[in-house]
Enzyme design. Sequence first.
Site, PDB file in Angstrom:
ATOM      1  N   ASP A  32       0.870  -1.179   0.000  1.00 19.65           N
ATOM      2  CA  ASP A  32       0.000   0.000   0.000  1.00 19.65           C
ATOM      3  C   ASP A  32       0.904   1.224   0.000  1.00 19.65           C
ATOM      4  OD1 ASP A  32      -2.071   1.997   0.807  1.00 19.65           O
ATOM      5  OD2 ASP A  32      -3.261   0.202   1.210  1.00 19.65           O
ATOM      6  N   ASN A  33       0.492   2.309  -0.642  1.00 20.88           N
ATOM      7  CA  ASN A  33       1.286   3.545  -0.533  1.00 20.88           C
ATOM      8  C   ASN A  33       0.682   4.499   0.500  1.00 20.88           C
ATOM      9  OD1 ASN A  33      -0.935   4.518  -1.832  1.00 20.88           O
ATOM     10  ND2 ASN A  33       0.179   5.627  -3.418  1.00 20.88           N
ATOM     11  N   ASP A  57       4.019   2.327  -4.137  1.00 22.46           N
ATOM     12  CA  ASP A  57       2.993   2.746  -5.093  1.00 22.46           C
ATOM     13  C   ASP A  57       3.059   1.826  -6.310  1.00 22.46           C
ATOM     14  OD1 ASP A  57       1.379   3.936  -6.950  1.00 22.46           O
ATOM     15  OD2 ASP A  57       2.356   5.899  -6.883  1.00 22.46           O
ATOM     16  N   VAL A  58       2.011   1.026  -6.507  1.00 16.66           N
ATOM     17  CA  VAL A  58       2.051   0.027  -7.592  1.00 16.66           C
ATOM     18  C   VAL A  58       1.954   0.656  -8.980  1.00 16.66           C
ATOM     19  CG1 VAL A  58       1.186  -1.846  -6.140  1.00 16.66           C
ATOM     20  CG2 VAL A  58      -0.444  -0.474  -7.474  1.00 16.66           C
ATOM     21  N   SER A  76      -6.681   1.260  -4.899  1.00 16.14           N
ATOM     22  CA  SER A  76      -7.320   2.363  -5.631  1.00 16.14           C
ATOM     23  C   SER A  76      -8.096   3.234  -4.651  1.00 16.14           C
ATOM     24  CB  SER A  76      -8.316   1.849  -6.682  1.00 16.14           C
ATOM     25  OG  SER A  76      -8.936   2.955  -7.318  1.00 16.14           O
ATOM     26  N   LYS A  92      -3.948   6.406 -12.590  1.00 13.02           N
ATOM     27  CA  LYS A  92      -2.687   5.670 -12.696  1.00 13.02           C
ATOM     28  C   LYS A  92      -2.761   4.297 -12.024  1.00 13.02           C
ATOM     29  CE  LYS A  92       1.240   8.050 -12.102  1.00 13.02           C
ATOM     30  NZ  LYS A  92       2.106   9.090 -11.503  1.00 13.02           N
ATOM     31  N   TYR A 146     -12.303   7.270 -12.341  1.00  9.32           N
ATOM     32  CA  TYR A 146     -12.417   5.975 -11.658  1.00  9.32           C
ATOM     33  C   TYR A 146     -13.021   4.937 -12.614  1.00  9.32           C
ATOM     34  CZ  TYR A 146     -13.724   2.715  -7.879  1.00  9.32           C
ATOM     35  OH  TYR A 146     -13.878   1.616  -7.052  1.00  9.32           O
TER      36      TYR A 146
END
Length: 325
Positions: A32-33, A57-58, A76, A92, A146
């Site tokens: 997770d970021n 951050d994936v 997300s 992103k 989204y």
Amino acid sequence: MKNILITGAAGFLGSHLCDRFIAEGYRVIAMDNLITGDLKNIEHLFPLERFEFHNHDVSTFVHVPGDLDYILHFASPASPIDYLKIPIETLKVGSLGTLNLLGLAKEKNARILVASTSEVYGDPLVHPQNEEYYGNVSPIGPRGVYDEAKRFMESITMAYHRHHGLDTRIVRIFNTYGSRMRLNDGRVVPAFIGQALRGQDLTVFGDGSQTRSFTYIDDQVEGIYRLLMSDYVEPINIGNPEETTILEFAEEIISLTGTDQKIIFKPLPQDDPLQRQPDISRAKEILNWEPQVPRSEGLKRAYEYFQSLSEEELWQEHRDFIKNK
Ligand code: UDP
């Protein structure tokens, strides 16, 4: 021991999935970021040897050492307030993040399940929504960041499946609620319960005639678990068909909390879908899944969770959730 990577692990759904896979005996690699997630949702897992956390951050290249059997991509922002505040990050993580994780799944020969959403149906012209319906989405509206990211997510996931033979699953998640939702994320369940607990009036957007169908977290996790273990690659709706108008829902929260708050009306946000109800025939047939927790019971449990929060958490303004930006 099986290894599973869960992205968005510090969020609402991600943290409950961590709990489930730890309970099933997996080694869980949580990522997770923390842009909208919170470590307090998973800190109880930190002492476990089978649990590790990566702050990453994936949307940038993802590296995980060792073998991976499964990947769950749940990173997300997921509430309208969040993705209006951080639209580029939302786009992103749904696009570049999904691409990176599909690449990782291919490299590791892992099965990947991606978290899609009822938002792919937009403001639906078909009711209830079944998986065959293509949706009615505005690409340039406020929710487009989204909705379109998630539509791209489905598209690239199917491309990796068809082109590379990758083992993929797609879940379309309908409104889900329960413990660990952020009280200030703007979604209607924490919004109304938070207002009731603070003694504020409940803010119904529009005339409240729009409908939603709310799924309790435990049912959602069970549906996702069954889908991951199935061999079904087309998207599957997971949601509770018990539909309500938002106005009725506000009244339900008032009677649940035993408060005498009033209902006040605010403008309806742009592109707010008028109706949403899952057709779950596919989930019933393929996964033998259907929700077990009625809204009255699930809301009671959610209310107990929100009641257990501190005064400070209860009053925290919608402010500091954008971290690491
Ligand atoms: N809503 C509302 N008052 C609030 C927050 C939300 O009336 O304080 C409405 C919102 O306009 C929508 C519904 O509740 O029609 C569900 O909103 P939410 O943000 O939870 O999720 P959505 O399904 O719109 O993504």
